[in-house]
Design an enzyme around this catalytic site. Structure first.
Site, short mmCIF file in Angstrom:
data_model
loop_
_atom_site.label_atom_id
_atom_site.label_comp_id
_atom_site.label_asym_id
_atom_site.label_seq_id
_atom_site.Cartn_x
_atom_site.Cartn_y
_atom_site.Cartn_z
N ASN A 1 0.87 -1.18 0.00
CA ASN A 1 0.00 0.00 0.00
C ASN A 1 0.91 1.23 0.00
OD1 ASN A 1 -1.78 2.07 0.59
ND2 ASN A 1 -2.29 1.34 2.66
N LYS B 1 0.17 4.25 -0.25
CA LYS B 1 -0.47 5.45 0.34
C LYS B 1 -0.21 6.66 -0.57
CE LYS B 1 -0.16 3.24 4.80
NZ LYS B 1 -0.03 3.33 6.24
N HIS C 1 -9.47 1.03 4.94
CA HIS C 1 -8.20 1.21 5.67
C HIS C 1 -8.44 2.17 6.84
CE1 HIS C 1 -4.13 2.46 6.61
NE2 HIS C 1 -3.72 1.36 5.99
N GLU D 1 -6.85 4.58 7.91
CA GLU D 1 -6.65 6.00 7.58
C GLU D 1 -7.87 6.57 6.87
OE1 GLU D 1 -2.87 5.48 5.64
OE2 GLU D 1 -1.98 4.94 7.58
N GLU E 1 -5.27 -4.94 10.74
CA GLU E 1 -4.27 -3.91 10.93
C GLU E 1 -4.55 -3.13 12.22
OE1 GLU E 1 -2.26 -2.80 6.98
OE2 GLU E 1 -4.02 -1.55 7.19
N GLY F 1 2.63 2.15 10.81
CA GLY F 1 3.60 3.23 10.65
C GLY F 1 4.33 3.61 11.92
N SER G 1 3.63 -2.20 10.42
CA SER G 1 5.07 -2.25 10.66
C SER G 1 5.70 -3.59 10.32
CB SER G 1 5.39 -1.85 12.12
OG SER G 1 4.97 -0.51 12.35
#
Ligand code: PGA
Length: 255
Positions: free
Chosen positions: A9, A11, A95, A97, A167, A173, A213
Site C-alpha cells: 500500500n 499510500k 483502511h 486512515e 491492521e 507506521g 510495521s
C-alpha cells in the site's frame, strides 16, 4: 492451501515516474518468487495506468487504495468501481486512515465491499482496533463487529474472492508491530467469525493478512502462524529491497 499474498500500500507517496521505476524494479527482481506468492501493488490513483503498464506480462497484480461505492455521479474527487473494473484487480476497502481522516464507517465499508464484488474487483477489507480498545481488552469483540458489518448481506461463492487485513491502528507506521501471537489471536478469531457467516469451506479459503510495521525482518514470524496468509505493507513497500525482501521470505515460507 491458501497462497501467501504480499500487498504493498503505497499510500500518498511517489511521483508518477518514481512509481513507474519502483514497479519496474520490482517486476525485474521478483521474476521467480511471484510464481509462488501473490504480489499486489496498490499505488495512488493517478499511477494505476502507468504502474499497470509496468506490470504487464508479469505475475504482479495491481490494486487501488479505495473507491466510492456508487457507479457514477456528483461526487467530486471520487473514483468509482466502474472506473477501476478492468484497470486493476484488487481494491483496499476501509483502511483505518480512510476511517480516521475520511469518515468511512462500517456501513460505507459494507457498501464498498458489495460494489467491489459487483464489479469483479477483489476487496482487501481492513479491520483493526485503536490502542484504547486494545487496552480496554475489548478488541476481539470490536473486530468481530467490524467483520460482521463489512460482510453484512454479502454473498460469496461462484469464485468471488475477498481478502481481510487485520491492521491494529497502533501498529501502523509506528515501527511497533504486533507480536505474532497477538496477530494470530485476532486473525484466528476473524476466521471463526467468517466461519460463522459463511461456513468452514468458504472461510478456510479466505486469505487474512496482517498489516502494521511489517518488514523483511519480521515477516517470517507472522507467516509461521497458521491463520496468517500474508501482509498488507505500508512503509516497507516503497523500497525495492525491503519489499522484495519480504516477498523472497514469503516464497521461502514453504506454502
Ligand atoms: P505500515 O502500514 O506497514 O507502514 O505500518 C501498513 C498499512 O497501513 O497498510
Amino acid at each position: 492451501m491458501r497462497r501467501i499474498c504480499i500487498a504493498g500500500n503505497w499510500k500518498m507517496n511517489t511521483t508518477i515516474s518514481e512509481g513507474e521505476q519502483l514497479a519496474s524494479a520490482l517486476v525485474e527482481r521478483m521474476k521467480s518468487q511471484s510464481a509462488t506468492v501473490d504480489v499486489v501493488l496498490c499505488p495512488p490513483f493517478p499511477h494505476l495506468q502507468s504502474v499497470g503498464k509496468a506490470l504487464e506480462g508479469s505475475a504482479l497484480a495491481l490494486g487501488a487504495q479505495t473507491m466510492h461505492f456508487e457507479e457514477k455521479g456528483a461526487y467530486t474527487g471520487e473514483v468509482s468501481p466502474v472506473m477501476l473494473e478492468g484497470l486493476c484487480r484488487f481494491v483496499i476497502i476501509g483502511h483505518s486512515e480512510r476511517r480516521q481522516y475520511f469518515a468511512e464507517t462500517d456501513a460505507t465499508v459494507n457498501q464498498k465491499v458489495k460494489a467491489a464484488l459487483a464489479h469483479s474487483l477483489t476487496p482487501i477489507v481492513c479491520v483493526g482496533e485503536s490502542l484504547d480498545i486494545r487496552h480496554a481488552g475489548s478488541f476481539l469483540s470490536h473486530i468481530e463487529s467490524q467483520v460482521k458489518a463489512a460482510f453484512d448481506g454479502v454473498t460469496l461463492g461462484n469464485g468471488s474472492e475477498v481478502l481481510v487485513a487485520y491492521e491494529p491502528i497502533w501498529a501502523i507506521g509506528t515501527g511497533l508491530a504486533a507480536s505474532k501471537e497477538q496477530a494470530q489471536e485476532v486473525i484466528g478469531s476473524i476466521r471463526s467469525t467468517l466461519k460463522s457467516i459463511y461456513g468452514d469451506a468458504i472461510a478456510d479459503f479466505i486469505r487474512i493478512l496482517y498489516g502494521g510495521s511489517t518488514n523483511a525482518e519480521n515477516i517470517d514470524s507472522f507467516l509461521a502462524e497458521g491463520d496468517i496468509d500474508g501482509a498488507l505493507v505500508g512503509g516497507a513497500s516503497l523500497k525495492v529491497d525491503s519489499f522484495a525482501g519480504m516477498v523472497e521470505k514469503a516464497a521461502g515460507a514453504g506454502r
